[in-house]
Design an enzyme around this catalytic site. Structure first.
Site, mmCIF file in Angstrom:
data_model
loop_
_atom_site.group_PDB
_atom_site.id
_atom_site.type_symbol
_atom_site.label_atom_id
_atom_site.label_comp_id
_atom_site.label_asym_id
_atom_site.label_seq_id
_atom_site.Cartn_x
_atom_site.Cartn_y
_atom_site.Cartn_z
ATOM 1 N N HIS A 213 0.813 -1.214 0.000
ATOM 2 C CA HIS A 213 0.000 0.000 0.000
ATOM 3 C C HIS A 213 0.841 1.256 0.000
ATOM 4 O O HIS A 213 0.424 2.293 -0.512
ATOM 5 C CB HIS A 213 -1.025 -0.049 1.132
ATOM 6 C CG HIS A 213 -2.150 -0.961 0.781
ATOM 7 N ND1 HIS A 213 -2.154 -2.276 1.142
ATOM 8 C CD2 HIS A 213 -3.257 -0.762 0.020
ATOM 9 C CE1 HIS A 213 -3.239 -2.858 0.645
ATOM 10 N NE2 HIS A 213 -3.917 -1.963 -0.032
ATOM 11 N N GLU A 456 -11.350 -10.559 -4.644
ATOM 12 C CA GLU A 456 -9.907 -10.471 -4.388
ATOM 13 C C GLU A 456 -9.388 -11.654 -3.585
ATOM 14 O O GLU A 456 -8.212 -11.718 -3.264
ATOM 15 C CB GLU A 456 -9.556 -9.142 -3.715
ATOM 16 C CG GLU A 456 -10.330 -8.803 -2.474
ATOM 17 C CD GLU A 456 -9.956 -7.423 -1.921
ATOM 18 O OE1 GLU A 456 -8.951 -6.846 -2.340
ATOM 19 O OE2 GLU A 456 -10.706 -6.942 -1.046
ATOM 20 N N ASP A 480 -4.724 -8.137 -4.280
ATOM 21 C CA ASP A 480 -4.900 -9.206 -3.298
ATOM 22 C C ASP A 480 -5.162 -10.546 -3.968
ATOM 23 O O ASP A 480 -4.758 -11.587 -3.450
ATOM 24 C CB ASP A 480 -6.050 -8.860 -2.342
ATOM 25 C CG ASP A 480 -5.568 -7.938 -1.234
ATOM 26 O OD1 ASP A 480 -4.483 -8.189 -0.693
ATOM 27 O OD2 ASP A 480 -6.253 -6.946 -0.939
ATOM 28 N N CYS A 527 -9.932 -2.948 -10.288
ATOM 29 C CA CYS A 527 -9.445 -1.763 -9.585
ATOM 30 C C CYS A 527 -8.075 -1.998 -8.959
ATOM 31 O O CYS A 527 -7.524 -1.129 -8.300
ATOM 32 C CB CYS A 527 -10.440 -1.297 -8.526
ATOM 33 S SG CYS A 527 -10.685 -2.491 -7.205
HETATM 34 C C1 PEP Z 1 -6.728 -4.933 -4.590
HETATM 35 O O1 PEP Z 1 -6.525 -5.773 -3.711
HETATM 36 O O2 PEP Z 1 -6.452 -5.128 -5.791
HETATM 37 C C2 PEP Z 1 -7.295 -3.629 -4.253
HETATM 38 C C3 PEP Z 1 -7.655 -2.781 -5.181
HETATM 39 O O3 PEP Z 1 -7.416 -3.317 -2.941
HETATM 40 P P1 PEP Z 1 -6.174 -2.894 -2.028
HETATM 41 O O4 PEP Z 1 -4.981 -2.692 -2.945
HETATM 42 O O5 PEP Z 1 -6.533 -1.651 -1.336
HETATM 43 O O6 PEP Z 1 -6.017 -4.054 -1.135
HETATM 44 MG MG MG Z 2 -7.418 -5.532 -1.779
#
Ligand code: PEP
Ligand code: MG
Length: 592
Positions: A213, A456, A480, A527
């Site tokens: 992140h 995910e 994920d 996403c």
């Molecule tokens: C993902 O897991 O692809 C996602 C968009 O959520 P995050 O990156 O915030 O876990």
């Molecule tokens: Mg995620």
């Protein structure tokens, strides 16, 4: 001497500037820029704290001298002498003053920055006695920091809390016009967010994976960054000249004039390329054969909605609401604060959809940087995201009410992260219903929402009919999905080479989710970071994806790929890529 360090390329571009090492000492101190007008006060603040420590130690010295010889440990007296000598050392004072005056660092930051400089010098000393004085120096710095906490109560200048902030002052201030590159062992996503809108031209961390992140936030800031650079924060010194090549994942320290000239040229080329892309801002994202594609933005804070709009996004595909909850030291946002934040994003998007994901903390997104989950061996498999929300219904209901209320001001989609079980789905909908009833009871207005699920966890991708039965749309969280399918910690640089979006298992799960969702007439978007990776745009189009959500800075580059693509011809090619043992090879061939 020039040397290079290799890490992971996480945010594109080239940055050239002076290294700023943060939090490399073991002390947890605030790092912020002060205003030019506060320089004198800041110097006084650190001087007052130092004087206070000198007095404390002198008092201690006096009381030791009054003890009987058998009660007064002789080494203590000698130690106090050393500490007093170090405290009154002119190098320490001059260095601290320089960081404050020249860099506008706050006093605590200046103190630890100078500690780093002196400690390095100690490390290089031949004499073991002098080398050991390093520990003494750290102790006195800690004492000064403690005294400062008592002497004054500095309030971190948050770029978000003041419309005209210290960072902007710094940018406008021509006494500090050297670009700065932040180097740290590690930065939590919340720390990184603190640096949003700051003056840093680049970021480097020793740890972290491509889709950690922290890396995601760096990318969203559109600032060149390299993570997983291993020992970088130990090899680089405060104020070294440094180049960050965010495309190649390389850090060059103390570059020679030839290397500097080469990278300055590359930097200009990248800026020109960006200029060229900006012409596509108002061009609709349609393939050569007329397929319309929806390009949405991922955002972290409500104010990012405006950035998304300016970047050409036709909505927000992912608002990572957890960033409102992070770095709050347990003081989580109440319904009103959340409502105002969501309402702002919704209103700023002027009727375009805003997909608000319920809070997804845990694993590499701790609520506070200091609350890393050390108690559990596998925090990524622990109480994260929807599991956390369902474990704390009052908190979850508060967020749901705030989102429902914001939906009265525009198009809101609610997105639920990390679902795997039918029971979680049912509980989630029951909570949404309860939140509505609570608002009815309080007579508060709310709007209609579409509810979507993040796909995910592999278990979700393998039980799509269940998800499609309940949800209006699906959003594939590839970050994920890759982590959990391949059993690769996305934040661990030591296994980063195995984190592979092109693994056939990932491609099959993504393709199946798109196909199954579309068969049932439901919208499916991606996403995760795959959506913003231009090298994957054609493949995703070929799989049938028509909705991509990514960092605003990537939108135009992805749009360019879409404008050049023929979706009909990409479909059979995507099938071949998926069936291949080596999808990367077919992809690098450029496809069709
Ligand atoms: C993902 O897991 O692809 C996602 C968009 O959520 P995050 O990156 O915030 O876990
Ligand atoms: Mg995620």
């Amino acid at each position: 001497m020039t040397f290079s360090i290799h890490g992971l390329a996480v945010s594109r571009g080239v940055a050239i500037g002076r290294a700023v090492l943060v939090a490399s000492s073991r002390m947890d101190v605030a790092h912020y820029f002060i205003r030019q007008t506060d320089v004198e006060a800041e110097i006084k603040r650190v001087r007052a704290a130092r004087n206070q420590v000198v007095e404390e130690l002198q008092r201690l010295q006096l009381s030791i001298s009054q003890m009987s010889p058998k009660d007064a440990p002789p080494e203590l007296g000698a130690l106090l002498d050393v500490h007093l000598m170090l405290l009154q050392d002119t190098e320490l004072e001059a260095g601290i003053k320089r960081w404050i005056v020249e860099r506008l660092y706050n006093a605590e930051w200046a103190l630890t920055a100078q500690l780093d400089v002196i400690v390095r010098n100690f490390d290089e000393m031949e004499d073991p006695y002098l080398r050991e004085r390093k520990g003494d120096l750290e102790q006195i710095v800690e004492r000064i920091l403690r005294a400062m906490r008592g002497v004054a109560n500095p309030v971190a200048v948050s770029p978000r809390s003041t419309p005209k902030n210290a960072a902007q002052d710094l940018l406008l201030d021509d006494t500090v016009d050297v670009p700065l590159v932040l180097v740290a062992h590690d930065l939590s996503p919340a720390d990184m967010l603190q640096f949003k809108q700051s003056v840093f031209a680049g970021f480097i961390t020793d740890v972290g994976g491509k889709t950690s992140h922290t890396a995601i936030v760096a990318r969203s800031m559109d600032i060149p960054a390299v993570v997983g650079a291993r020992t970088c924060s130990q090899l680089v010194r405060q104020d070294d000249w440094i180049i960050v090549d965010g495309d190649a994942g390389v850090v060059i320290v103390d570059p020679s004039p030839i290397i500097l000239a080469e990278y300055s040229f590359k930097k200009r080329q990248l800026e020109l390329e960006r200029g060229r892309l900006s012409r596509l801002l108002n061009t609709p994202a349609v393939t050569l054969d007329g397929e319309k594609v929806q390009l949405l933005a991922n955002i972290e804070m409500p104010e990012d909605a405006q950035v998304a709009l300016k970047a050409g996004a036709l909505g927000v595909g992912l608002f990572r609401s957890e960033f409102l909850f992070m770095g709050r030291r347990g003081n989580l946002p109440d319904e009103e604060e959340q409502f105002v934040a969501y309402q702002r994003a919704v209103q700023d998007m002027h009727g375009l959809p805003v997909t608000i994901r319920t809070v997804d903390v845990g694993a590499d997104k701790p609520l506070d940087a200091s609350t890393h989950d050390a108690a559990h061996l596998n925090p990524a498999l622990g109480l994260r995201a929807i599991r956390w929300s369902l474990a704390d219904p009052a908190m979850f209901l508060t967020q749901l009410r705030a989102i429902l209320r914001a939906a009265a001001f525009g198009q809101v989609h609610l997105l639920i992260p990390m679902l795997a079980h039918a029971s979680e789905i049912k509980q989630t909908f029951a909570h949404i219903e309860t939140a509505r009833k609570q608002l009815d009871k309080r007579g508060l207005a709310y709007g209609p929402i579409k509810v979507g699920a993040m796909i995910e966890i592999p278990a979700a991708a393998l039980t799509l009919p269940l998800f499609l039965k309940y949800f209006d749309f699906l959003s594939i969280g590839t970050n994920d999905l890759i982590q959990y399918t391949l059993a690769i910690d996305r934040a661990d640089e030591s296994v980063a080479h195995l984190y592979d979006p092109l693994h056939p298992a990932i491609l099959q799960l993504v393709a199946a989710t798109i196909a199954e969702g579309h068969k049932q007439g439901k919208e499916v978007s991606v996403c995760g970071e795959m959506a913003g990776d231009v090298s994957l745009t054609r493949l995703l189009l070929g799989m049938g994806l028509r909705s991509f959500s990514m960092h605003p800075a990537q939108i135009l580059a992805v749009k360019q790929e879409i404008l050049r693509a023929d979706a009909k011809r990409l479909a059979p090619w995507a099938q071949r890529v998926m069936a291949s043992d080596n999808p990367a090879l077919l992809l690098s061939g450029g496809g069709i």
